[in-house]
Design a protein around this motif. Structure first.
Motif, PDB file in Angstrom:
ATOM      1  N   MET A   1      12.911 -51.134  33.989  1.00 61.27           N
ATOM      2  CA  MET A   1      12.011 -51.853  33.092  1.00 61.27           C
ATOM      3  C   MET A   1      10.633 -52.052  33.722  1.00 61.27           C
ATOM      4  SD  MET A   1      12.099 -53.176  30.116  1.00 61.27           S
ATOM      5  CE  MET A   1      11.274 -54.309  29.115  1.00 61.27           C
ATOM      6  N   MET A   2      10.605 -52.292  35.010  1.00 59.92           N
ATOM      7  CA  MET A   2       9.335 -52.526  35.702  1.00 59.92           C
ATOM      8  C   MET A   2       8.439 -51.287  35.674  1.00 59.92           C
ATOM      9  SD  MET A   2       7.814 -54.924  37.107  1.00 59.92           S
ATOM     10  CE  MET A   2       6.594 -55.354  38.276  1.00 59.92           C
ATOM     11  N   MET A   3       9.050 -50.126  35.639  1.00 56.17           N
ATOM     12  CA  MET A   3       8.291 -48.882  35.630  1.00 56.17           C
ATOM     13  C   MET A   3       7.395 -48.775  34.398  1.00 56.17           C
ATOM     14  SD  MET A   3       7.888 -46.208  37.377  1.00 56.17           S
ATOM     15  CE  MET A   3       7.678 -44.478  37.432  1.00 56.17           C
ATOM     16  N   TRP A   4       7.801 -49.275  33.265  1.00 53.62           N
ATOM     17  CA  TRP A   4       7.004 -49.191  32.049  1.00 53.62           C
ATOM     18  C   TRP A   4       5.723 -50.004  32.151  1.00 53.62           C
ATOM     19  CZ3 TRP A   4       7.673 -45.465  28.849  1.00 53.62           C
ATOM     20  CH2 TRP A   4       8.918 -44.859  28.777  1.00 53.62           C
ATOM     21  N   TRP A   5       5.723 -51.066  32.903  1.00 53.86           N
ATOM     22  CA  TRP A   5       4.507 -51.875  33.062  1.00 53.86           C
ATOM     23  C   TRP A   5       3.402 -51.083  33.743  1.00 53.86           C
ATOM     24  CZ3 TRP A   5       3.645 -55.885  30.292  1.00 53.86           C
ATOM     25  CH2 TRP A   5       4.714 -56.635  29.815  1.00 53.86           C
ATOM     26  N   TRP A   6       3.778 -50.209  34.660  1.00 51.12           N
ATOM     27  CA  TRP A   6       2.774 -49.387  35.331  1.00 51.12           C
ATOM     28  C   TRP A   6       2.112 -48.416  34.358  1.00 51.12           C
ATOM     29  CZ3 TRP A   6       0.785 -51.015  39.522  1.00 51.12           C
ATOM     30  CH2 TRP A   6       1.540 -51.743  40.423  1.00 51.12           C
ATOM     31  N   TRP A   7       2.870 -47.915  33.381  1.00 47.03           N
ATOM     32  CA  TRP A   7       2.302 -47.013  32.385  1.00 47.03           C
ATOM     33  C   TRP A   7       1.293 -47.725  31.495  1.00 47.03           C
ATOM     34  CZ3 TRP A   7       2.546 -41.994  32.771  1.00 47.03           C
ATOM     35  CH2 TRP A   7       3.592 -41.431  33.486  1.00 47.03           C
ATOM     36  N   ILE A   8       1.391 -49.013  31.399  1.00 49.54           N
ATOM     37  CA  ILE A   8       0.438 -49.799  30.617  1.00 49.54           C
ATOM     38  C   ILE A   8      -0.698 -50.294  31.513  1.00 49.54           C
ATOM     39  CG2 ILE A   8       0.128 -51.923  29.286  1.00 49.54           C
ATOM     40  CD1 ILE A   8       3.060 -51.532  28.346  1.00 49.54           C
ATOM     41  N   LEU A   9      -0.360 -50.764  32.702  1.00 44.46           N
ATOM     42  CA  LEU A   9      -1.341 -51.365  33.596  1.00 44.46           C
ATOM     43  C   LEU A   9      -2.387 -50.365  34.097  1.00 44.46           C
ATOM     44  CD1 LEU A   9      -2.172 -53.931  35.106  1.00 44.46           C
ATOM     45  CD2 LEU A   9      -0.712 -53.164  36.989  1.00 44.46           C
ATOM     46  N   ILE A  10      -1.985 -49.191  34.500  1.00 45.30           N
ATOM     47  CA  ILE A  10      -2.919 -48.212  35.062  1.00 45.30           C
ATOM     48  C   ILE A  10      -3.975 -47.784  34.042  1.00 45.30           C
ATOM     49  CG2 ILE A  10      -3.106 -45.866  35.985  1.00 45.30           C
ATOM     50  CD1 ILE A  10      -0.510 -46.444  37.541  1.00 45.30           C
ATOM     51  N   PRO A  11      -3.626 -47.414  32.815  1.00 43.45           N
ATOM     52  CA  PRO A  11      -4.691 -47.070  31.853  1.00 43.45           C
ATOM     53  C   PRO A  11      -5.617 -48.248  31.531  1.00 43.45           C
ATOM     54  CG  PRO A  11      -2.596 -46.219  31.091  1.00 43.45           C
ATOM     55  CD  PRO A  11      -2.298 -47.086  32.275  1.00 43.45           C
ATOM     56  N   VAL A  12      -5.074 -49.441  31.470  1.00 43.25           N
ATOM     57  CA  VAL A  12      -5.913 -50.613  31.192  1.00 43.25           C
ATOM     58  C   VAL A  12      -6.911 -50.822  32.316  1.00 43.25           C
ATOM     59  CG1 VAL A  12      -5.889 -53.126  30.977  1.00 43.25           C
ATOM     60  CG2 VAL A  12      -4.249 -51.761  29.684  1.00 43.25           C
ATOM     61  N   VAL A  13      -6.470 -50.713  33.544  1.00 43.51           N
ATOM     62  CA  VAL A  13      -7.379 -50.868  34.691  1.00 43.51           C
ATOM     63  C   VAL A  13      -8.434 -49.768  34.684  1.00 43.51           C
ATOM     64  CG1 VAL A  13      -7.510 -50.758  37.209  1.00 43.51           C
ATOM     65  CG2 VAL A  13      -5.724 -52.112  36.119  1.00 43.51           C
ATOM     66  N   LEU A  14      -8.047 -48.549  34.400  1.00 48.53           N
ATOM     67  CA  LEU A  14      -9.013 -47.452  34.344  1.00 48.53           C
ATOM     68  C   LEU A  14     -10.075 -47.689  33.268  1.00 48.53           C
ATOM     69  CD1 LEU A  14      -6.754 -44.324  34.869  1.00 48.53           C
ATOM     70  CD2 LEU A  14      -8.447 -45.262  36.442  1.00 48.53           C
ATOM     71  N   VAL A  15      -9.665 -48.147  32.118  1.00 49.87           N
ATOM     72  CA  VAL A  15     -10.615 -48.426  31.034  1.00 49.87           C
ATOM     73  C   VAL A  15     -11.557 -49.546  31.452  1.00 49.87           C
ATOM     74  CG1 VAL A  15     -10.814 -49.378  28.703  1.00 49.87           C
ATOM     75  CG2 VAL A  15      -9.189 -47.544  29.168  1.00 49.87           C
ATOM     76  N   LEU A  16     -11.041 -50.577  32.085  1.00 51.28           N
ATOM     77  CA  LEU A  16     -11.880 -51.702  32.503  1.00 51.28           C
ATOM     78  C   LEU A  16     -12.874 -51.316  33.593  1.00 51.28           C
ATOM     79  CD1 LEU A  16      -9.288 -54.620  32.493  1.00 51.28           C
ATOM     80  CD2 LEU A  16     -11.118 -54.197  30.847  1.00 51.28           C
ATOM     81  N   VAL A  17     -12.560 -50.305  34.372  1.00 52.28           N
ATOM     82  CA  VAL A  17     -13.463 -49.850  35.429  1.00 52.28           C
ATOM     83  C   VAL A  17     -14.471 -48.841  34.885  1.00 52.28           C
ATOM     84  CG1 VAL A  17     -13.572 -48.533  37.578  1.00 52.28           C
ATOM     85  CG2 VAL A  17     -11.848 -50.312  37.294  1.00 52.28           C
ATOM     86  N   ILE A  18     -14.023 -47.902  34.070  1.00 48.71           N
ATOM     87  CA  ILE A  18     -14.885 -46.820  33.596  1.00 48.71           C
ATOM     88  C   ILE A  18     -15.823 -47.273  32.477  1.00 48.71           C
ATOM     89  CG2 ILE A  18     -14.879 -44.563  32.448  1.00 48.71           C
ATOM     90  CD1 ILE A  18     -12.322 -43.950  34.027  1.00 48.71           C
ATOM     91  N   PHE A  19     -15.367 -48.083  31.562  1.00 39.34           N
ATOM     92  CA  PHE A  19     -16.180 -48.480  30.414  1.00 39.34           C
ATOM     93  C   PHE A  19     -17.491 -49.167  30.812  1.00 39.34           C
ATOM     94  CE2 PHE A  19     -17.295 -51.505  27.020  1.00 39.34           C
ATOM     95  CZ  PHE A  19     -17.564 -50.592  26.020  1.00 39.34           C
ATOM     96  N   PRO A  20     -17.487 -50.173  31.695  1.00 42.74           N
ATOM     97  CA  PRO A  20     -18.775 -50.787  32.071  1.00 42.74           C
ATOM     98  C   PRO A  20     -19.714 -49.806  32.766  1.00 42.74           C
ATOM     99  CG  PRO A  20     -16.967 -52.209  32.702  1.00 42.74           C
ATOM    100  CD  PRO A  20     -16.366 -50.910  32.262  1.00 42.74           C
ATOM    101  N   TYR A  21     -19.192 -48.918  33.604  1.00 40.34           N
ATOM    102  CA  TYR A  21     -20.038 -47.941  34.271  1.00 40.34           C
ATOM    103  C   TYR A  21     -20.680 -47.000  33.254  1.00 40.34           C
ATOM    104  CZ  TYR A  21     -21.530 -43.900  36.886  1.00 40.34           C
ATOM    105  OH  TYR A  21     -22.271 -42.868  37.379  1.00 40.34           O
TER     106      TYR A  21
END
Length: 64
Positions: A1-21
């Motif tokens: 179950m914990m593995m699915w959180w990484w599939w959500i967390l990584i894209p969210v972090v990438l969007v939060l980093v790339i979008f402002p730049y």
């Protein structure tokens, strides 16, 4: 179950980093403008003397 959180967390972090730049980069590109506008703005800000402004203005007008 914990593995699915990484599939959500990584894209969210990438969007939060790339979008402002990406947004900041678009804003800087839009500020550019034509050379005469840049020259006028620099003179208005006091970044150059009247003589420098007129000399560069003449240079720009001879190239056109």
């Amino acid at each position: 179950m914990m593995m699915w959180w990484w599939w959500i967390l990584i894209p969210v972090v990438l969007v939060l980093v790339i979008f402002p730049y990406n947004r900041r980069n678009r804003r800087n590109t839009a500020k550019r403008g034509n050379p005469m506008d840049i020259l006028d703005n620099r003179f208005a800000k006091g970044e150059m003397s009247k003589e420098e402004y007129e000399e560069q203005k003449r240079t720009l007008n001879t190239k056109n």
